[in-house]
Design a protein around this motif. Structure first.
Motif, PDB file in Angstrom:
ATOM      1  N   THR A  62     -15.248  73.513  34.073  1.00  0.00           N
ATOM      2  CA  THR A  62     -15.407  72.337  34.924  1.00  0.00           C
ATOM      3  C   THR A  62     -14.509  71.206  34.441  1.00  0.00           C
ATOM      4  OG1 THR A  62     -17.688  73.002  35.401  1.00  0.00           O
ATOM      5  CG2 THR A  62     -17.094  70.723  35.889  1.00  0.00           C
ATOM      6  N   ILE A  66     -11.333  69.478  36.655  1.00  0.00           N
ATOM      7  CA  ILE A  66     -11.231  68.032  36.855  1.00  0.00           C
ATOM      8  C   ILE A  66      -9.936  67.510  36.231  1.00  0.00           C
ATOM      9  CG2 ILE A  66     -12.282  65.799  36.282  1.00  0.00           C
ATOM     10  CD1 ILE A  66     -15.036  67.297  36.516  1.00  0.00           C
ATOM     11  N   HIS A  70      -6.558  65.467  37.989  1.00  0.00           N
ATOM     12  CA  HIS A  70      -6.084  64.148  37.559  1.00  0.00           C
ATOM     13  C   HIS A  70      -4.743  64.214  36.836  1.00  0.00           C
ATOM     14  CE1 HIS A  70      -9.567  61.558  38.469  1.00  0.00           C
ATOM     15  NE2 HIS A  70     -10.297  62.628  38.229  1.00  0.00           N
ATOM     16  N   VAL A  77     -10.639  64.234  29.808  1.00  0.00           N
ATOM     17  CA  VAL A  77     -11.787  64.234  30.720  1.00  0.00           C
ATOM     18  C   VAL A  77     -13.096  64.249  29.934  1.00  0.00           C
ATOM     19  CG1 VAL A  77     -12.977  65.479  32.575  1.00  0.00           C
ATOM     20  CG2 VAL A  77     -10.479  65.332  32.567  1.00  0.00           C
ATOM     21  N   TRP A  81     -15.803  61.302  30.327  1.00  0.00           N
ATOM     22  CA  TRP A  81     -17.170  61.630  30.756  1.00  0.00           C
ATOM     23  C   TRP A  81     -18.175  61.030  29.775  1.00  0.00           C
ATOM     24  CZ3 TRP A  81     -19.495  66.954  29.487  1.00  0.00           C
ATOM     25  CH2 TRP A  81     -20.767  67.097  30.036  1.00  0.00           C
ATOM     26  N   LEU A 112     -13.520  58.674  36.300  1.00  0.00           N
ATOM     27  CA  LEU A 112     -14.008  59.868  36.981  1.00  0.00           C
ATOM     28  C   LEU A 112     -14.840  59.461  38.187  1.00  0.00           C
ATOM     29  CD1 LEU A 112     -15.074  61.931  33.842  1.00  0.00           C
ATOM     30  CD2 LEU A 112     -12.994  62.200  35.210  1.00  0.00           C
ATOM     31  N   ASP A 115     -18.684  62.365  42.081  1.00  0.00           N
ATOM     32  CA  ASP A 115     -18.843  63.808  42.251  1.00  0.00           C
ATOM     33  C   ASP A 115     -18.423  64.569  40.996  1.00  0.00           C
ATOM     34  OD1 ASP A 115     -16.213  62.946  42.801  1.00  0.00           O
ATOM     35  OD2 ASP A 115     -15.799  64.702  44.051  1.00  0.00           O
ATOM     36  N   GLU A 116     -17.398  64.083  40.313  1.00  0.00           N
ATOM     37  CA  GLU A 116     -16.953  64.721  39.072  1.00  0.00           C
ATOM     38  C   GLU A 116     -17.987  64.536  37.968  1.00  0.00           C
ATOM     39  OE1 GLU A 116     -12.152  64.252  39.619  1.00  0.00           O
ATOM     40  OE2 GLU A 116     -13.308  62.489  38.993  1.00  0.00           O
TER      41      GLU A 116
END
Length: 129
Positions: A62, A66, A70, A77, A81, A112, A115-116
């Motif tokens: 995942t 993502i 980007h 990421v 997060w 982010l 939805d991400e």
């Protein structure tokens, strides 16, 4: 401490912020360790080997999806997060080489989408405690 390393409910209840160390799970959340063969002989073999599981590899997948969207790296990421968590003041992540620094630094600029964040929260919630 919450299982995601963010301090969870206690930090939020007490209006505290946390600074989680090993924010990249000893290199596992960089995506470079996808199994025992990737860890064999690695500097962090002992520390990161406990993270390898089917559920955790889904988190990596995942993160990778993502990151591709980007045009950034997986650790960028992962740290973005973690920074999005309301109780996280700053994650502690280390770099062994100067080449690794841009990915860490870019994480503070990456925003982010909802939805991400939801996708990452969902897939990480499936990781056994």
């Amino acid at each position: 401490m919450h299982r995601d390393g963010t301090g969870g409910g206690v930090a939020a209840q007490e209006n505290l912020a946390v600074m989680p160390c090993f924010a990249l799970a000893s290199g596992f959340l960089t995506g470079k360790y996808r199994g025992a063969e990737d860890l064999r002989g690695a500097d962090r073999e002992q520390m990161a080997s406990g993270y390898v599981s089917e559920e955790r590899l889904r988190v990596i997948s995942t993160l990778e999806e993502i990151a591709a969207g980007h045009g950034v790296t997986i650790p960028t990421v992962a740290l973005a997060w973690l920074c999005s968590r309301p109780t996280v003041a700053a994650p502690i992540a280390s770099a062994r080489t100067a080449v690794q620094l841009p990915a860490l630094m870019e994480s503070v600029r990456l925003q982010l989408g909802d939805d991400e964040l939801a996708a990452l929260d969902d897939v990480s919630a499936r990781v056994p405690a």
